[in-house]
Design an enzyme around this catalytic site. Structure first.
Site, mmCIF file in Angstrom:
data_model
loop_
_atom_site.group_PDB
_atom_site.id
_atom_site.type_symbol
_atom_site.label_atom_id
_atom_site.label_comp_id
_atom_site.label_asym_id
_atom_site.label_seq_id
_atom_site.Cartn_x
_atom_site.Cartn_y
_atom_site.Cartn_z
ATOM 1 N N ASP A 11 0.980 -1.294 0.121
ATOM 2 C CA ASP A 11 -0.014 0.160 -0.100
ATOM 3 C C ASP A 11 0.853 1.113 0.026
ATOM 4 O OD1 ASP A 11 -1.436 2.191 0.791
ATOM 5 O OD2 ASP A 11 -2.745 1.267 2.137
ATOM 6 N N TYR A 225 2.353 1.088 15.241
ATOM 7 C CA TYR A 225 1.483 0.554 14.328
ATOM 8 C C TYR A 225 1.733 1.546 12.925
ATOM 9 C CZ TYR A 225 -2.543 1.406 11.707
ATOM 10 O OH TYR A 225 -3.669 1.352 10.588
ATOM 11 N N LYS A 228 -2.276 -3.053 9.315
ATOM 12 C CA LYS A 228 -2.449 -4.523 9.128
ATOM 13 C C LYS A 228 -1.923 -4.706 7.534
ATOM 14 C CE LYS A 228 -5.605 -6.752 12.327
ATOM 15 N NZ LYS A 228 -5.162 -5.561 13.521
HETATM 16 P P1 13P Z 1 -5.275 -0.341 5.064
HETATM 17 O O1 13P Z 1 -4.601 -1.185 5.737
HETATM 18 O O2 13P Z 1 -6.030 -1.004 3.845
HETATM 19 O O3 13P Z 1 -4.316 0.969 4.531
HETATM 20 O O4 13P Z 1 -6.333 0.246 5.795
HETATM 21 C C1 13P Z 1 -6.286 1.009 6.881
HETATM 22 C C2 13P Z 1 -7.294 1.760 7.667
HETATM 23 O O5 13P Z 1 -7.217 2.342 8.738
HETATM 24 C C3 13P Z 1 -8.828 1.408 6.990
HETATM 25 O O6 13P Z 1 -9.672 2.187 8.006
HETATM 26 MG MG MG Z 2 -4.948 -2.023 2.130
HETATM 27 MG MG MG Z 3 -4.223 2.159 3.330
HETATM 28 MG MG MG Z 4 -4.001 -2.895 5.773
#
Ligand code: 13P
Ligand code: MG
Ligand code: MG
Ligand code: MG
Ligand code: 13P
Length: 362
Positions: A11, A225, A228
């Site tokens: 990302d 953090y 994810k």
């Molecule tokens: P991503 O991990 O896809 O960037 O999403 C993070 C998020 O906080 C979505 O609400």
């Molecule tokens: Mg993502």
């Molecule tokens: Mg994102």
């Molecule tokens: Mg994510």
């Protein structure tokens, strides 16, 4: 002659918010991969705000050159993301200096090296708004559940079962289970997908690689953090491996995964086409795409966008119904994740501020 299939994702900035990718970043990635003499073939796609580089080559797994190429692509895309002020530009690139292997830096990696069979159907799955453990349940069903995969019963080449390599993402250890004999032992671990993930599956007897996934756990890696790690999974199909339809079948019943809004909620994994992979409601619900390719001398013939098929309409409807119900719980568990699984929390701050208001009970 062996070929390597590498799927590397990151990302590098969302458009708009965390919902999708900007077309200019995909174009840049395609341009750079098309100019690379290292690759036999490539396909660039996205799921939500994650860019996926699907590449074939003869450099083997963990090739410094291939990882460098992916790193360079994501760096160039980040430059565009910064220029366009995309959301979270460079989010998954944790280090400015590349040092030979992309693992541990932020991008997710799934790679397998194999001798191409007479016919080599493969499926690349990619998910957004979730984590690598999201694959545990579907991979278990594909390779170990006869109610999902009839081949385990009626195909002599599958009847012996499979070997599952499971990773402990917290203590960084691995263990291999031989199934079906050790199913119950394995389920003790993989039923806790926030910690234990099925990394790879091998055919028993031949030790042929059947499936492999990305397992990097971002939020622990950086010591803070950073999001994810939206995961990818490769599955080889047919002739002793699950049929294409057996590999797709687990996604007809959207299971609950961790991720969704702010990486801190539980929600159904909704199977969608690439065009529909733009998590919207409450930044979700979490999405999964499945792209099928026939490999021929390393060439990626495809993709077949499997979840565009109307046979997944009911799964999407069911996911929407589950999402609707879970949303009604608002900030309460089990919609909101347990304290130590959330990606961010105000608990320490609020606790500190209210410290003196708590009275000891005796
Ligand atoms: P991503 O991990 O896809 O960037 O999403 C993070 C998020 O906080 C979505 O609400
Ligand atoms: Mg993502
Ligand atoms: Mg994102
Ligand atoms: Mg994510
Ligand atoms: P076909 O008869 O269409 O080749 O299908 C065989 C099969 O194994 C389907 O799962």
């Amino acid at each position: 002659k062996k070929i390597t299939l590498s799927v590397i994702k990151a990302d590098i900035g969302g458009f708009v918010g965390h919902s999708s990718v900007h077309p200019e970043t995909l174009e840049t990635a395609r341009g750079m991969l098309s100019g690379s003499p290292l690759l036999i073939d490539y396909h660039v796609t996205h799921v939500g705000d994650d860019i996926n580089l699907i590449m074939t080559h003869e450099c083997g797994k963990d090739s410094g050159e291939i990882h460098q190429l992916a790193w360079d692509v994501f760096s160039s895309c980040t430059t565009i993301a910064k220029k366009l002020k995309l959301y979270g530009a460079g989010q998954d690139l944790l280090s400015d200096a590349f040092s030979g292997n992309i693992k541990g830096l932020g991008p997710g990696v799934a790679e397998m090296e194999f001798q191409e069979r007479t016919s080599e159907p493969v499926i690349v799955f990619a998910a957004d708004k979730t984590e690598p453990g999201a694959w545990n349940l579907p991979v278990y069903k594909m390779f170990a559940d006869p109610f999902n995969t009839i081949g385990l019963i009626i195909d002599p080449k599958m009847h012996g079962g499979f070997l599952f390599e499971v990773r402990d993402l917290i203590e960084n250890k691995k263990v291999t289970f031989s199934c079906p004999e050790e199913l119950y032992d394995m389920l003790v671990f993989i039923g806790a997908p926030g910690r234990y993930c099925i990394k790879s599956v091998y055919q028993k007897g031949t030790n042929e690689i059947c499936s492999t996934s990305s397992t990097q756990r971002l939020n622990l890696m950086a010591g803070r953090y950073v999001g994810k790690d939206d995961p990818v999974l490769i599955v080889r199909c047919q002739s002793g491996f699950p049929a294409v339809g057996e590999a797709l079948e687990p996604f007809a019943n959207p299971h609950l995964v961790s991720g969704w809004m702010r990486g801190s909620h539980s929600g159904p994994l909704m199977p969608v086409s690439v065009d529909q992979s733009n998590p919207t409601r409450f930044d979700g619900p979490p999405r999964v795409i499945a792209l099928g390719f026939q490999l021929a001398d390393g060439k990626l013939h495809g993709p077949q966008d499997f979840f565009a098929d109307p046979s997944y309409d009911l799964a999407r409807q069911k996911a929407n119904e589950i999402a609707n119900y879970l949303r009604s719980l608002g900030p309460f568990e089990p919609h909101r994740l347990h304290l130590d699984e959330m990606e961010y929390t105000t608990m320490p701050e609020v606790s500190k501020r209210l410290k003196d208001r708590f009275e000891k009970l005796r």
